[in-house]
Design a protein around this motif. Structure first.
Motif, short mmCIF file in Angstrom:
data_model
loop_
_atom_site.label_atom_id
_atom_site.label_comp_id
_atom_site.label_asym_id
_atom_site.label_seq_id
_atom_site.Cartn_x
_atom_site.Cartn_y
_atom_site.Cartn_z
N VAL A 166 10.98 -4.18 -19.60
CA VAL A 166 10.92 -4.88 -18.31
C VAL A 166 11.63 -4.06 -17.24
O VAL A 166 11.13 -3.89 -16.11
CB VAL A 166 11.54 -6.29 -18.42
N HIS A 167 12.79 -3.51 -17.57
CA HIS A 167 13.54 -2.69 -16.62
C HIS A 167 12.73 -1.47 -16.18
O HIS A 167 12.61 -1.18 -14.98
CB HIS A 167 14.85 -2.25 -17.27
N VAL A 168 12.16 -0.76 -17.14
CA VAL A 168 11.39 0.45 -16.84
C VAL A 168 10.19 0.11 -15.95
O VAL A 168 9.91 0.81 -14.97
CB VAL A 168 10.94 1.13 -18.14
N ALA A 169 9.49 -0.96 -16.28
CA ALA A 169 8.31 -1.33 -15.49
C ALA A 169 8.69 -1.64 -14.05
O ALA A 169 8.01 -1.20 -13.11
CB ALA A 169 7.62 -2.53 -16.13
N THR A 170 9.77 -2.39 -13.86
CA THR A 170 10.15 -2.76 -12.49
C THR A 170 10.65 -1.54 -11.71
O THR A 170 10.41 -1.45 -10.49
CB THR A 170 11.21 -3.86 -12.50
N LEU A 171 11.32 -0.62 -12.38
CA LEU A 171 11.75 0.61 -11.70
C LEU A 171 10.57 1.37 -11.13
O LEU A 171 10.60 1.84 -9.99
CB LEU A 171 12.50 1.52 -12.67
N HIS A 172 9.52 1.48 -11.92
CA HIS A 172 8.39 2.28 -11.48
C HIS A 172 7.50 1.55 -10.48
O HIS A 172 6.86 2.18 -9.65
CB HIS A 172 7.64 2.81 -12.70
N ARG B 188 3.33 -4.92 -22.77
CA ARG B 188 3.91 -4.64 -24.08
C ARG B 188 5.19 -5.45 -24.28
O ARG B 188 5.47 -5.94 -25.39
CB ARG B 188 4.21 -3.15 -24.22
N ALA B 189 5.97 -5.61 -23.23
CA ALA B 189 7.17 -6.44 -23.31
C ALA B 189 6.81 -7.88 -23.63
O ALA B 189 7.48 -8.55 -24.43
CB ALA B 189 7.96 -6.36 -22.01
N SER B 190 5.74 -8.37 -23.02
CA SER B 190 5.29 -9.74 -23.28
C SER B 190 4.82 -9.92 -24.72
O SER B 190 5.05 -10.96 -25.35
CB SER B 190 4.17 -10.13 -22.31
N LYS C 205 16.92 -9.56 -7.89
CA LYS C 205 16.27 -8.27 -8.12
C LYS C 205 17.01 -7.41 -9.14
O LYS C 205 16.39 -6.58 -9.82
CB LYS C 205 16.17 -7.52 -6.79
N SER C 206 18.32 -7.58 -9.26
CA SER C 206 19.11 -6.71 -10.13
C SER C 206 19.86 -7.47 -11.21
O SER C 206 19.74 -7.17 -12.40
CB SER C 206 20.10 -5.89 -9.29
N ALA C 207 20.64 -8.48 -10.79
CA ALA C 207 21.53 -9.15 -11.73
C ALA C 207 20.77 -9.97 -12.76
O ALA C 207 21.23 -10.13 -13.90
CB ALA C 207 22.52 -10.03 -10.98
N SER C 208 19.61 -10.50 -12.40
CA SER C 208 18.89 -11.37 -13.33
C SER C 208 18.52 -10.66 -14.62
O SER C 208 18.57 -11.25 -15.71
CB SER C 208 17.62 -11.92 -12.67
N LEU C 209 18.18 -9.37 -14.54
CA LEU C 209 17.79 -8.64 -15.74
C LEU C 209 19.00 -8.29 -16.60
O LEU C 209 18.92 -8.27 -17.83
CB LEU C 209 17.03 -7.37 -15.35
N ASP D 226 11.48 -16.50 -30.24
CA ASP D 226 11.27 -17.95 -30.17
C ASP D 226 10.90 -18.37 -28.75
O ASP D 226 11.09 -17.61 -27.79
CB ASP D 226 12.49 -18.71 -30.69
N PRO D 227 10.36 -19.59 -28.57
CA PRO D 227 9.88 -20.02 -27.25
C PRO D 227 10.95 -19.97 -26.16
O PRO D 227 10.64 -19.66 -25.01
CB PRO D 227 9.39 -21.45 -27.50
N ARG D 228 12.19 -20.29 -26.50
CA ARG D 228 13.25 -20.27 -25.49
C ARG D 228 13.45 -18.84 -24.97
O ARG D 228 13.67 -18.64 -23.77
CB ARG D 228 14.55 -20.81 -26.09
N CYS D 229 13.35 -17.87 -25.86
CA CYS D 229 13.51 -16.48 -25.44
C CYS D 229 12.35 -16.02 -24.58
O CYS D 229 12.53 -15.29 -23.60
CB CYS D 229 13.64 -15.59 -26.68
N LEU D 230 11.15 -16.46 -24.92
CA LEU D 230 9.99 -16.12 -24.10
C LEU D 230 10.10 -16.75 -22.72
O LEU D 230 9.75 -16.14 -21.71
CB LEU D 230 8.70 -16.57 -24.80
N ARG D 231 10.61 -17.97 -22.67
CA ARG D 231 10.83 -18.64 -21.39
C ARG D 231 11.86 -17.88 -20.56
O ARG D 231 11.69 -17.71 -19.34
CB ARG D 231 11.29 -20.08 -21.62
N LEU D 232 12.91 -17.41 -21.19
CA LEU D 232 13.93 -16.62 -20.48
C LEU D 232 13.30 -15.36 -19.89
O LEU D 232 13.57 -15.00 -18.74
CB LEU D 232 15.06 -16.25 -21.44
N GLN D 233 12.46 -14.71 -20.66
CA GLN D 233 11.79 -13.50 -20.18
C GLN D 233 10.90 -13.80 -18.97
O GLN D 233 10.94 -13.10 -17.96
CB GLN D 233 10.96 -12.88 -21.30
N SER D 234 10.11 -14.86 -19.05
CA SER D 234 9.20 -15.18 -17.95
C SER D 234 9.97 -15.63 -16.71
O SER D 234 9.61 -15.27 -15.58
CB SER D 234 8.19 -16.26 -18.39
N ASP D 235 11.04 -16.41 -16.91
CA ASP D 235 11.85 -16.83 -15.76
C ASP D 235 12.48 -15.63 -15.06
O ASP D 235 12.58 -15.59 -13.83
CB ASP D 235 12.95 -17.79 -16.22
#
Length: 323
Positions: free
Chosen positions: A76-82, A118-120, A169-173, A127-136
């Motif tokens: 996720v970090h790499v994708a957003t950087l680019h 690929r991250a998705s 933009k920064s702290a959330s990740l 688990d679903p809670r972790c996927l929710r954290l990623q999408s949020d």
């Protein structure tokens, strides 16, 4: 001499590195594999995977999903950087040509999308809670980018807007990284929540310290050209503190900044001189201390593990960068 934790983190990060390349190497098209490998290679210091691994220490760090969580946060970090490089027209990333410099913006955006996809895929196996954290977190990252591009609302609180942008933009990740590691390792809810708050505060402290460094540190020390934010027309927390000083220097600085990106060399040098002499730098450093201390406070009630000490040391480091 390194500690046992250092050795274990080093070994785990080596495996994370292998998995990063493997995740993108199986892409269906040769160009996608080449491009994805380039994005990962230019990805940086792997701070976020390290945070995920440290978060996992508050549960079962040997859970096989922990390494996948570390890979997810870095993808996720790499994708957003680019994606940022495309928006900013950046030509280099961590010392190597950016994807958009090597190819073009369309292909670069698609490569970033591939990395997010690929991250998705990996996140779906958690688990679903972790996927929710990623999408949020993805929503927050995009919201932060939009709000930065749109600017503060007319008549709105510019400082509050700037803090909100960097939080999204920064702290959330950073918060996602340490929380995700803890969650997949089975840490309790109280611990996961405290670690998320730690990451949020740490991320804001880190970004403000970066903004101070952009102004105050000579290029030979920072490795970056000073005043990049000025040239890009980005108004940062130190600049806002300087503008709030209310003296003649602040008034002159406002005249310069109101024209947008400061690309003229003479005006750029003048703006840097005004900023460096401003009481706004001390105010920004105080902000770094405040957020770093907030991060340390979140660790106070966590189990006294070596990982807790490592997280506290990271907050100390962020603060020391602008001391």
């Amino acid at each position: 001499m390194g500690t046992a934790l250092d050795t274990e983190l080093h070994d785990a990060l080596s495996e994370v590195e292998e998995r990063l390349h493997k995740v993108l190497a199986d892409a269906e098209f040769e160009f996608a594999a080449i491009g994805g490998r380039h994005l990962v290679t230019a990805g940086g210091k792997r701070i976020r995977p390290r945070l995920a691994l440290l978060g996992a220490r508050f549960g079962d760090p040997d859970d096989p999903r922990v390494l996948d969580a570390a890979v997810v946060v870095e993808l996720v970090h790499v994708a957003t950087l680019h994606h940022d490089d495309v928006m900013d027209g950046a030509q280099r990333r961590h010392g190597v040509p950016s994807a958009n410099a090597l190819w073009d913006n369309k292909l670069s955006v698609l490569l970033g999308d591939l990395v997010l996809a690929r991250a998705s895929e990996l996140g779906a196996d958690l688990d679903p809670r972790c996927l929710r954290l990623q999408s949020d977190t993805l929503v927050r990252l995009i919201r932060g980018q939009i709000n930065e591009a749109a600017g503060a609302p007319a008549g709105g609180d510019q400082m509050a807007h700037a803090i909100e942008v960097m939080a999204d933009k920064s702290a959330s990740l950073i918060a996602m990284a340490v929380e995700l590691g803890a969650r997949v390792a089975g840490a309790d809810e109280t611990t996961c929540t405290a670690l998320a708050r730690y990451g949020e505060a740490l991320g804001i402290a880190f970004q403000i310290s970066d903004d101070v460094i952009d102004i105050c540190t000579p290029a030979t020390e920072s490795g970056k050209v000073p005043g990049t934010d000025l040239r890009e027309g980005v108004v940062t927390v130190p600049m806002l503190h300087a503008l709030a000083a209310g003296d003649d220097a602040a008034a002159r600085l406002r005249v310069i900044l109101d024209t947008g990106p400061v690309t003229d060399d003479a005006r750029h040098a003048e703006a840097l001189e005004l900023l460096r002499a401003s009481p706004g730098m001390a105010a920004a450093r105080a902000d770094v201390h405040r957020y770093a201390q907030a991060a340390r406070d979140e660790l106070a009630d966590l189990p006294p593990l070596p990982a807790r000490d490592a997280l506290a040391a990271l907050a100390d480091y962020v603060e020391s960068r602008t001391a």
